[in-house]
Design a protein around this motif. Sequence first.
Motif, PDB file in Angstrom:
ATOM      1  N   GLY A 116     -42.299 -31.517 -88.690  1.00 12.06           N
ATOM      2  CA  GLY A 116     -42.330 -30.492 -89.477  1.00 12.06           C
ATOM      3  C   GLY A 116     -43.431 -29.642 -89.494  1.00 12.06           C
ATOM      4  O   GLY A 116     -43.786 -28.926 -90.474  1.00 12.06           O
ATOM      5  N   TYR A 117     -44.619 -29.640 -88.396  1.00 12.10           N
ATOM      6  CA  TYR A 117     -45.776 -28.697 -88.246  1.00 12.10           C
ATOM      7  C   TYR A 117     -45.117 -27.457 -87.505  1.00 12.10           C
ATOM      8  O   TYR A 117     -44.100 -27.509 -86.914  1.00 12.10           O
ATOM      9  CB  TYR A 117     -46.712 -29.416 -87.644  1.00 12.10           C
ATOM     10  CG  TYR A 117     -47.229 -30.732 -88.553  1.00 12.10           C
ATOM     11  CD1 TYR A 117     -48.197 -30.372 -89.433  1.00 12.10           C
ATOM     12  CD2 TYR A 117     -47.017 -32.067 -88.225  1.00 12.10           C
ATOM     13  CE1 TYR A 117     -48.749 -31.501 -90.045  1.00 12.10           C
ATOM     14  CE2 TYR A 117     -47.666 -33.219 -88.657  1.00 12.10           C
ATOM     15  CZ  TYR A 117     -48.337 -32.713 -89.730  1.00 12.10           C
ATOM     16  OH  TYR A 117     -48.951 -33.948 -90.477  1.00 12.10           O
ATOM     17  N   ILE A 118     -45.940 -26.572 -87.469  1.00 11.29           N
ATOM     18  CA  ILE A 118     -45.941 -25.273 -86.847  1.00 11.29           C
ATOM     19  C   ILE A 118     -45.916 -25.582 -85.429  1.00 11.29           C
ATOM     20  O   ILE A 118     -46.924 -26.361 -84.977  1.00 11.29           O
ATOM     21  CB  ILE A 118     -46.975 -24.456 -87.288  1.00 11.29           C
ATOM     22  CG1 ILE A 118     -46.855 -23.632 -88.649  1.00 11.29           C
ATOM     23  CG2 ILE A 118     -47.066 -23.116 -86.253  1.00 11.29           C
ATOM     24  CD1 ILE A 118     -47.472 -22.837 -89.356  1.00 11.29           C
ATOM     25  N   ALA A 119     -45.141 -25.301 -84.716  1.00 14.02           N
ATOM     26  CA  ALA A 119     -45.099 -25.349 -83.181  1.00 14.02           C
ATOM     27  C   ALA A 119     -46.265 -24.471 -82.546  1.00 14.02           C
ATOM     28  O   ALA A 119     -46.464 -23.358 -83.057  1.00 14.02           O
ATOM     29  CB  ALA A 119     -43.998 -24.928 -82.752  1.00 14.02           C
ATOM     30  N   PRO A 120     -46.808 -25.168 -81.355  1.00 13.21           N
ATOM     31  CA  PRO A 120     -47.879 -24.228 -80.928  1.00 13.21           C
ATOM     32  C   PRO A 120     -47.464 -23.061 -80.051  1.00 13.21           C
ATOM     33  O   PRO A 120     -46.458 -22.987 -79.511  1.00 13.21           O
ATOM     34  CB  PRO A 120     -48.630 -25.126 -79.675  1.00 13.21           C
ATOM     35  CG  PRO A 120     -48.120 -26.690 -80.174  1.00 13.21           C
ATOM     36  CD  PRO A 120     -46.903 -26.385 -80.892  1.00 13.21           C
ATOM     37  N   PRO A 121     -47.908 -21.914 -80.698  1.00 12.33           N
ATOM     38  CA  PRO A 121     -47.487 -20.896 -80.089  1.00 12.33           C
ATOM     39  C   PRO A 121     -47.401 -20.352 -78.638  1.00 12.33           C
ATOM     40  O   PRO A 121     -48.329 -21.084 -77.875  1.00 12.33           O
ATOM     41  CB  PRO A 121     -48.248 -19.553 -80.883  1.00 12.33           C
ATOM     42  CG  PRO A 121     -49.362 -20.162 -81.122  1.00 12.33           C
ATOM     43  CD  PRO A 121     -49.183 -21.720 -81.530  1.00 12.33           C
ATOM     44  N   ASN A 122     -46.516 -19.546 -78.114  1.00 12.80           N
ATOM     45  CA  ASN A 122     -46.715 -19.236 -76.637  1.00 12.80           C
ATOM     46  C   ASN A 122     -47.947 -18.320 -76.608  1.00 12.80           C
ATOM     47  O   ASN A 122     -47.823 -17.072 -77.202  1.00 12.80           O
ATOM     48  CB  ASN A 122     -45.375 -18.578 -76.286  1.00 12.80           C
ATOM     49  CG  ASN A 122     -45.394 -17.801 -74.896  1.00 12.80           C
ATOM     50  OD1 ASN A 122     -46.547 -17.578 -74.374  1.00 12.80           O
ATOM     51  ND2 ASN A 122     -44.110 -17.518 -74.356  1.00 12.80           N
ATOM     52  N   MET A 148     -51.480 -29.986 -73.315  1.00 13.21           N
ATOM     53  CA  MET A 148     -50.450 -30.906 -73.935  1.00 13.21           C
ATOM     54  C   MET A 148     -49.619 -30.221 -75.180  1.00 13.21           C
ATOM     55  O   MET A 148     -49.007 -30.680 -75.674  1.00 13.21           O
ATOM     56  CB  MET A 148     -51.051 -31.983 -74.249  1.00 13.21           C
ATOM     57  CG  MET A 148     -52.130 -32.188 -75.675  1.00 13.21           C
ATOM     58  SD  MET A 148     -53.658 -30.992 -75.177  1.00 13.21           S
ATOM     59  CE  MET A 148     -54.672 -32.171 -74.815  1.00 13.21           C
ATOM     60  N   CYS A 149     -50.199 -29.301 -75.712  1.00  9.78           N
ATOM     61  CA  CYS A 149     -49.586 -28.408 -76.722  1.00  9.78           C
ATOM     62  C   CYS A 149     -49.053 -27.274 -76.545  1.00  9.78           C
ATOM     63  O   CYS A 149     -47.846 -26.789 -76.820  1.00  9.78           O
ATOM     64  CB  CYS A 149     -50.664 -28.263 -78.053  1.00  9.78           C
ATOM     65  SG  CYS A 149     -51.190 -29.787 -78.993  1.00  9.78           S
ATOM     66  N   HIS A 150     -49.853 -26.374 -75.938  1.00  6.44           N
ATOM     67  CA  HIS A 150     -49.457 -24.886 -75.417  1.00  6.44           C
ATOM     68  C   HIS A 150     -48.649 -24.986 -74.159  1.00  6.44           C
ATOM     69  O   HIS A 150     -48.138 -23.806 -73.830  1.00  6.44           O
ATOM     70  CB  HIS A 150     -50.765 -23.907 -75.660  1.00  6.44           C
ATOM     71  CG  HIS A 150     -51.351 -23.816 -76.755  1.00  6.44           C
ATOM     72  ND1 HIS A 150     -50.654 -22.922 -77.672  1.00  6.44           N
ATOM     73  CD2 HIS A 150     -52.417 -24.266 -77.642  1.00  6.44           C
ATOM     74  CE1 HIS A 150     -51.508 -22.903 -78.985  1.00  6.44           C
ATOM     75  NE2 HIS A 150     -52.538 -23.881 -78.718  1.00  6.44           N
ATOM     76  N   GLY A 151     -48.610 -25.871 -73.400  1.00  3.31           N
ATOM     77  CA  GLY A 151     -47.931 -25.909 -72.080  1.00  3.31           C
ATOM     78  C   GLY A 151     -48.807 -25.476 -71.088  1.00  3.31           C
ATOM     79  O   GLY A 151     -49.969 -24.789 -71.244  1.00  3.31           O
ATOM     80  N   SER A 152     -48.623 -26.065 -69.729  1.00  4.04           N
ATOM     81  CA  SER A 152     -49.212 -25.838 -68.670  1.00  4.04           C
ATOM     82  C   SER A 152     -49.604 -24.345 -68.479  1.00  4.04           C
ATOM     83  O   SER A 152     -50.665 -23.929 -67.815  1.00  4.04           O
ATOM     84  CB  SER A 152     -48.940 -26.800 -67.499  1.00  4.04           C
ATOM     85  OG  SER A 152     -47.404 -26.427 -67.277  1.00  4.04           O
ATOM     86  N   LEU A 153     -48.541 -23.334 -68.684  1.00  3.43           N
ATOM     87  CA  LEU A 153     -48.659 -22.005 -68.429  1.00  3.43           C
ATOM     88  C   LEU A 153     -48.708 -21.336 -69.760  1.00  3.43           C
ATOM     89  O   LEU A 153     -48.562 -20.104 -69.909  1.00  3.43           O
ATOM     90  CB  LEU A 153     -47.503 -21.558 -67.661  1.00  3.43           C
ATOM     91  CG  LEU A 153     -47.182 -22.134 -66.287  1.00  3.43           C
ATOM     92  CD1 LEU A 153     -46.041 -21.707 -65.538  1.00  3.43           C
ATOM     93  CD2 LEU A 153     -48.394 -22.117 -65.592  1.00  3.43           C
ATOM     94  N   ALA A 154     -49.263 -22.059 -70.767  1.00  2.11           N
ATOM     95  CA  ALA A 154     -49.332 -21.475 -72.183  1.00  2.11           C
ATOM     96  C   ALA A 154     -48.152 -20.714 -72.699  1.00  2.11           C
ATOM     97  O   ALA A 154     -48.279 -19.937 -73.606  1.00  2.11           O
ATOM     98  CB  ALA A 154     -50.662 -20.499 -72.071  1.00  2.11           C
ATOM     99  N   GLN A 155     -46.986 -21.364 -72.434  1.00  8.27           N
ATOM    100  CA  GLN A 155     -45.564 -20.914 -72.968  1.00  8.27           C
ATOM    101  C   GLN A 155     -45.356 -21.309 -74.280  1.00  8.27           C
ATOM    102  O   GLN A 155     -44.046 -21.252 -74.629  1.00  8.27           O
ATOM    103  CB  GLN A 155     -44.428 -21.139 -71.695  1.00  8.27           C
ATOM    104  CG  GLN A 155     -44.917 -20.467 -70.539  1.00  8.27           C
ATOM    105  CD  GLN A 155     -44.612 -18.992 -70.229  1.00  8.27           C
ATOM    106  OE1 GLN A 155     -43.524 -18.578 -70.605  1.00  8.27           O
ATOM    107  NE2 GLN A 155     -45.392 -18.340 -69.653  1.00  8.27           N
ATOM    108  N   GLY A 156     -46.222 -22.241 -74.753  1.00  8.89           N
ATOM    109  CA  GLY A 156     -45.754 -23.021 -76.241  1.00  8.89           C
ATOM    110  C   GLY A 156     -44.943 -24.232 -75.726  1.00  8.89           C
ATOM    111  O   GLY A 156     -44.067 -24.495 -76.801  1.00  8.89           O
ATOM    112  N   ASP A 157     -44.933 -24.664 -74.785  1.00 10.66           N
ATOM    113  CA  ASP A 157     -43.859 -25.882 -74.401  1.00 10.66           C
ATOM    114  C   ASP A 157     -44.756 -27.061 -74.191  1.00 10.66           C
ATOM    115  O   ASP A 157     -44.227 -27.937 -73.036  1.00 10.66           O
ATOM    116  CB  ASP A 157     -42.882 -25.305 -73.387  1.00 10.66           C
ATOM    117  CG  ASP A 157     -43.696 -25.134 -71.936  1.00 10.66           C
ATOM    118  OD1 ASP A 157     -45.017 -24.781 -72.160  1.00 10.66           O
ATOM    119  OD2 ASP A 157     -42.884 -24.708 -71.149  1.00 10.66           O
ATOM    120  N   GLY A 158     -45.821 -27.566 -74.739  1.00 10.28           N
ATOM    121  CA  GLY A 158     -46.502 -28.753 -74.264  1.00 10.28           C
ATOM    122  C   GLY A 158     -45.645 -29.890 -74.918  1.00 10.28           C
ATOM    123  O   GLY A 158     -45.022 -29.649 -75.912  1.00 10.28           O
TER     124      GLY A 158
END
Length: 186
Positions: free
Chosen positions: A130-136, A110-120
Amino acid sequence: MHLRTHDYLYNNRSKLLLILVLLGISLLTTGCIAKSGSNAPIDWAAEMHYTQSIKSQEPPRLYSPEGAVPTTGRELIRSKEEYASLKNPVSETEENAVVGAELYRINCSMCHGSLAQGDGRVGEYLKLYGYIAPPNLTEQATVDKTDGELADILANGINVMPKFRQLLTEDERWLIINHVRNLQGK
Ligand code: HEC
């Protein structure tokens, strides 16, 4: 004569009824105030939560002495260095890979994205507020970290990234780390 007896009984019955109703109301109303600590002379409405055994569990509680660390329980407190040198104890069987993928899907995607690309999806909201985005997690910065360093991050979290120490077992976190490595193509 017969009629009069009937009237007499009838009148008395309604009086009795009135008295019973009044008695009932007075019992109900005193019931509300007759608890321990009130001024009611008899504690006839004692309830569980007024007892000492319950009171002793209410605040203020004593904290454990400063610097005390748990010596039992599931997981040791480790330093950064101890974490960094940890070896992943979980073998990379096909079955483990399936479990790791599912654990990642539930706890991280939900945060890092299903393939961990940082797009959850939650990441979008973190950015919005205004928080830091979950990294790829497939980028070099994470690829270069040791398994132990990732274990540290999963156990203890960073900023808005939650700590999973109490949410997942150590083995479950290792399974997730293996899955992240798979997504990194390692
Ligand atoms: C609530 C959203 C959220 C969840 C859930 C979450 N993360 Fe994160 N994660 C973040 C954010 C945000 C950061 C960046 C934190 C920072 O640097 O301040 C981060 C950082 C990381 C990093 C560090 C990357 C690097 O190289 O610096 C790793 C590794 C990581 N997360 C893995 C995971 C894994 C695996 C899970 C699931 C067990 C997970 N995260 C769950 C939001 C999340």
